[in-house]
Design an enzyme around this catalytic site. Sequence first.
Site, mmCIF file in Angstrom:
data_model
loop_
_atom_site.group_PDB
_atom_site.id
_atom_site.type_symbol
_atom_site.label_atom_id
_atom_site.label_comp_id
_atom_site.label_asym_id
_atom_site.label_seq_id
_atom_site.Cartn_x
_atom_site.Cartn_y
_atom_site.Cartn_z
ATOM 1 N N CYS A 14 -19.803 2.984 -0.077
ATOM 2 C CA CYS A 14 -19.724 2.273 -1.237
ATOM 3 C C CYS A 14 -21.144 2.393 -1.989
ATOM 4 O O CYS A 14 -21.282 3.107 -3.215
ATOM 5 C CB CYS A 14 -19.702 0.759 -1.179
ATOM 6 N N ASN B 13 -24.897 -3.566 -5.948
ATOM 7 C CA ASN B 13 -24.854 -2.449 -5.080
ATOM 8 C C ASN B 13 -26.138 -1.614 -5.194
ATOM 9 O O ASN B 13 -26.573 -1.082 -4.074
ATOM 10 C CB ASN B 13 -23.685 -1.826 -4.920
ATOM 11 N N GLU C 251 -15.647 -7.695 -5.373
ATOM 12 C CA GLU C 251 -15.764 -8.077 -4.184
ATOM 13 C C GLU C 251 -17.357 -7.720 -3.557
ATOM 14 O O GLU C 251 -17.610 -6.749 -3.803
ATOM 15 C CB GLU C 251 -14.798 -7.499 -3.244
ATOM 16 N N GLY D 57 -34.770 3.608 8.140
ATOM 17 C CA GLY D 57 -33.849 4.246 8.952
ATOM 18 C C GLY D 57 -33.286 5.588 8.486
ATOM 19 O O GLY D 57 -34.106 6.388 7.867
ATOM 20 N N ASP E 14 0.835 -1.186 0.129
ATOM 21 C CA ASP E 14 0.170 -0.067 -0.063
ATOM 22 C C ASP E 14 0.930 1.269 0.098
ATOM 23 O O ASP E 14 1.999 1.015 0.481
ATOM 24 C CB ASP E 14 -0.959 -0.147 1.366
HETATM 25 P P1 NAD Z 1 -9.596 1.879 1.101
HETATM 26 O O1 NAD Z 1 -9.805 3.318 0.783
HETATM 27 O O2 NAD Z 1 -9.912 1.545 2.668
HETATM 28 O O3 NAD Z 1 -8.354 1.283 0.600
HETATM 29 C C1 NAD Z 1 -7.776 1.520 -0.573
HETATM 30 C C2 NAD Z 1 -6.279 1.538 -0.392
HETATM 31 O O4 NAD Z 1 -5.603 1.581 -1.490
HETATM 32 C C3 NAD Z 1 -5.616 2.641 0.315
HETATM 33 O O5 NAD Z 1 -5.351 2.204 1.768
HETATM 34 C C4 NAD Z 1 -4.757 3.293 -0.358
HETATM 35 O O6 NAD Z 1 -3.821 3.884 0.324
HETATM 36 C C5 NAD Z 1 -4.307 2.213 -1.316
HETATM 37 N N1 NAD Z 1 -3.630 2.993 -2.795
HETATM 38 C C6 NAD Z 1 -4.209 3.864 -3.270
HETATM 39 N N2 NAD Z 1 -3.331 4.045 -4.289
HETATM 40 C C7 NAD Z 1 -2.491 3.084 -4.533
HETATM 41 C C8 NAD Z 1 -1.357 2.726 -5.094
HETATM 42 N N3 NAD Z 1 -1.030 3.422 -6.170
HETATM 43 N N4 NAD Z 1 -0.569 1.568 -4.819
HETATM 44 C C9 NAD Z 1 -0.935 1.226 -3.452
HETATM 45 N N5 NAD Z 1 -1.944 1.227 -2.761
HETATM 46 C C10 NAD Z 1 -2.752 2.164 -3.186
HETATM 47 O O7 NAD Z 1 -10.946 1.601 0.221
HETATM 48 P P2 NAD Z 1 -11.799 0.039 0.183
HETATM 49 O O8 NAD Z 1 -12.965 0.451 1.279
HETATM 50 O O9 NAD Z 1 -10.888 -0.928 0.766
HETATM 51 O O10 NAD Z 1 -12.158 -0.016 -1.007
HETATM 52 C C11 NAD Z 1 -11.616 -0.456 -2.236
HETATM 53 C C12 NAD Z 1 -12.074 -0.696 -3.277
HETATM 54 O O11 NAD Z 1 -13.137 -1.926 -2.957
HETATM 55 C C13 NAD Z 1 -13.491 0.463 -3.707
HETATM 56 O O12 NAD Z 1 -13.540 0.412 -5.269
HETATM 57 C C14 NAD Z 1 -14.664 -0.111 -3.151
HETATM 58 O O13 NAD Z 1 -15.718 0.341 -3.979
HETATM 59 C C15 NAD Z 1 -14.524 -1.712 -3.146
HETATM 60 N N6 NAD Z 1 -15.175 -2.424 -2.229
HETATM 61 C C16 NAD Z 1 -15.233 -1.851 -1.065
HETATM 62 C C17 NAD Z 1 -16.066 -2.568 0.068
HETATM 63 C C18 NAD Z 1 -15.960 -2.209 1.333
HETATM 64 O O14 NAD Z 1 -16.574 -2.637 2.097
HETATM 65 N N7 NAD Z 1 -15.303 -1.229 2.086
HETATM 66 C C19 NAD Z 1 -16.554 -3.910 -0.549
HETATM 67 C C20 NAD Z 1 -16.653 -4.163 -1.678
HETATM 68 C C21 NAD Z 1 -15.716 -3.541 -2.873
HETATM 69 C C1 UGA Z 2 -22.447 -3.051 0.951
HETATM 70 C C2 UGA Z 2 -22.761 -4.403 0.427
HETATM 71 O O1 UGA Z 2 -23.737 -4.906 1.288
HETATM 72 C C3 UGA Z 2 -21.661 -5.253 0.147
HETATM 73 O O2 UGA Z 2 -22.118 -6.663 -0.537
HETATM 74 C C4 UGA Z 2 -20.572 -4.854 -0.887
HETATM 75 O O3 UGA Z 2 -19.508 -5.435 -1.132
HETATM 76 C C5 UGA Z 2 -20.299 -3.413 -0.152
HETATM 77 O O4 UGA Z 2 -21.315 -2.396 0.106
HETATM 78 C C6 UGA Z 2 -19.371 -2.317 -1.242
HETATM 79 O O5 UGA Z 2 -19.280 -2.765 -2.160
HETATM 80 O O6 UGA Z 2 -18.641 -1.705 -0.545
HETATM 81 P P1 UGA Z 2 -21.430 -2.282 3.403
HETATM 82 O O7 UGA Z 2 -21.415 -0.799 2.789
HETATM 83 O O8 UGA Z 2 -20.197 -2.546 4.108
HETATM 84 O O9 UGA Z 2 -21.738 -3.372 2.226
HETATM 85 O O10 UGA Z 2 -22.712 -2.288 4.478
HETATM 86 P P2 UGA Z 2 -24.220 -2.762 4.331
HETATM 87 O O11 UGA Z 2 -24.547 -3.747 5.426
HETATM 88 O O12 UGA Z 2 -24.430 -3.246 2.909
HETATM 89 O O13 UGA Z 2 -24.768 -1.303 4.748
HETATM 90 C C7 UGA Z 2 -24.784 -0.168 3.934
HETATM 91 C C8 UGA Z 2 -25.348 0.775 4.546
HETATM 92 O O14 UGA Z 2 -26.888 0.292 4.359
HETATM 93 C C9 UGA Z 2 -25.478 1.235 5.996
HETATM 94 O O15 UGA Z 2 -25.360 2.499 6.297
HETATM 95 C C10 UGA Z 2 -26.498 0.476 6.611
HETATM 96 O O16 UGA Z 2 -27.025 1.128 7.763
HETATM 97 C C11 UGA Z 2 -27.734 0.570 5.551
HETATM 98 N N1 UGA Z 2 -28.920 -0.333 5.576
HETATM 99 C C12 UGA Z 2 -28.629 -1.729 5.321
HETATM 100 C C13 UGA Z 2 -29.960 0.094 5.940
HETATM 101 O O17 UGA Z 2 -30.310 1.168 6.073
HETATM 102 N N2 UGA Z 2 -31.252 -0.808 5.829
HETATM 103 C C14 UGA Z 2 -30.887 -1.994 5.617
HETATM 104 O O18 UGA Z 2 -31.684 -2.885 5.597
HETATM 105 C C15 UGA Z 2 -29.646 -2.521 5.270
#
Ligand code: NAD
Ligand code: UGA
Length: 437
Positions: free
Chosen positions: A260, A208, A151, A253, A30
């Site tokens: 996301c 999503n 993911e 809520g 990272d």
């Molecule tokens: P995040 O900001 O927590 O993590 C991203 C990381 O990438 C950071 O630590 C950043 O420093 C690093 N980074 C950026 N540029 C870089 C580079 N050039 N080299 C190495 N590292 C680098 O974000 P996240 O929540 O982990 O989300 C990442 C992706 O996954 C997004 O596209 C998001 O939409 C997707 N996603 C997130 C979730 C979730 O629950 N957070 C779930 C599914 C998918």
């Molecule tokens: C969501 C999706 O559920 C994941 O499948 C996906 O990978 C992820 O986004 C992503 O792409 O980042 P996340 O955002 O971690 O996951 O959490 P959720 O449980 O989905 O909740 C998202 C938001 O919706 C929260 O603010 C939660 O409070 C709200 N929510 C969820 C509601 O208001 N009502 C519900 O019935 C469910």
Amino acid sequence: MKIAVIGTGYVGLVTAVCLAELGHDVVGTDVAADKIDKASQGTPHIYEPGLEELLKKNLKKGNLAFIHDLDETIQSADVLFVCVNTPQREDGSADMVYVEGVSRRIAENLNDYKVVVEKSTVPVKTSMWIKRTIDLHKKKDVEFDVASNPEFLREGSAVSDFLSPDRIVIGVESERARDILVKIYERYKDRVLVTNIDTAELIKHASNSFLALKISYINLISELCEKTDADVEQVAKGMGMDPRIGNQFLRPGLGYGGSCFPKDIRALTKIGEDLGVKFELLKEADKINLRRIDTFVDKIKKALWILKDKTIAVLGLSFKPETDDIREAPSLKVINRLLEEGALLRLYDPQAMENVKKTTPEKPPQVYYAKSAYDAVEKANALLIITEWSEFGELDLKKIKALMDNPIIIDGRNIYEPAKMRELGFEYYSVGRKQLL
Ligand code: NAD
Ligand code: UGA
């Protein structure tokens, strides 16, 4: 086969740890040096249940490492999982600057055949751009493939979501890449869906956005419930008993927050618009979500009239329970609105206070970070429930009432029963349910 995880944020760190747990040889990197230092020492930089234990276990086992050097990481691996952030730009589209930057670095370090896997959530057609970028910048004439493996984990249950997935989506355009990815996820072969890359990319945004749509739908219904004698919890239960609708994601809520749903619904709208497909449906869902905050603040004003100098306890700051993540958390918007009105806030969250402090520093009496929920409600004129951490549902409500100056609760997540609250002597406002006075 050696796997590299580029970007060890919320998704990348979990991905690296869980791929190691599946038995693979994994290295994570990272640009944020502190995240790598912490991970190397067995301490995740985020709060995620079960993560620390697995991180420590796999570091000890020796098949998981974290290093600072991106070039070395790329050169040493056969499969590169790109997990960098894809935040929202002002026009709603996803900012691909980090994905592009990593693609160029991959090109410069391409020393052997590699599969570049998009794990970040990216707009449909991104793989074409990654491929072009690598082709334009690569220094050696080496073959590579781009693949998509979106993911679906949720924060708060990320480890179990990763290790017990409903589905693994793999978007590929070569048999070589397909075989490699299918092998990585061999344990889940009954749940693997192999598609072309555009389809895999779109499955993620479409999923999503659909979930966000479902939440906005029940929130819209809750607005109607508040104008009638209907109870939104019962409406959701009745709807959810139909397996075609399903009972999940029907919790009304304060709306969806997090890093996301808000950005992904806008990104898909923009992708549609750019390609000539109207996405008014998603725009409306976004609008419904944004007005959840207004509706909530209106309820607070209805209960307290003037907010200036009122002491308000706020329970729950993270965007959902079981995480310290405050990105797009409803709490932040509510806090800002209350501070603008001159309220005095007593805030409490089991995990997210350190993150909130970075932008809203402690400054009593305007902003006080409490030691517990009980400490937060002391002499409060009202108590707000913003995030439904399970410990808030288990509070001793008689004690809460005794500690407060005025027993008024405005619950944005329906964690208590209105009849019980009336019995206890609270003035209790919730979402889409009759207020029993
Ligand atoms: P995040 O900001 O927590 O993590 C991203 C990381 O990438 C950071 O630590 C950043 O420093 C690093 N980074 C950026 N540029 C870089 C580079 N050039 N080299 C190495 N590292 C680098 O974000 P996240 O929540 O982990 O989300 C990442 C992706 O996954 C997004 O596209 C998001 O939409 C997707 N996603 C997130 C979730 C979730 O629950 N957070 C779930 C599914 C998918
Ligand atoms: C969501 C999706 O559920 C994941 O499948 C996906 O990978 C992820 O986004 C992503 O792409 O980042 P996340 O955002 O971690 O996951 O959490 P959720 O449980 O989905 O909740 C998202 C938001 O919706 C929260 O603010 C939660 O409070 C709200 N929510 C969820 C509601 O208001 N009502 C519900 O019935 C469910």
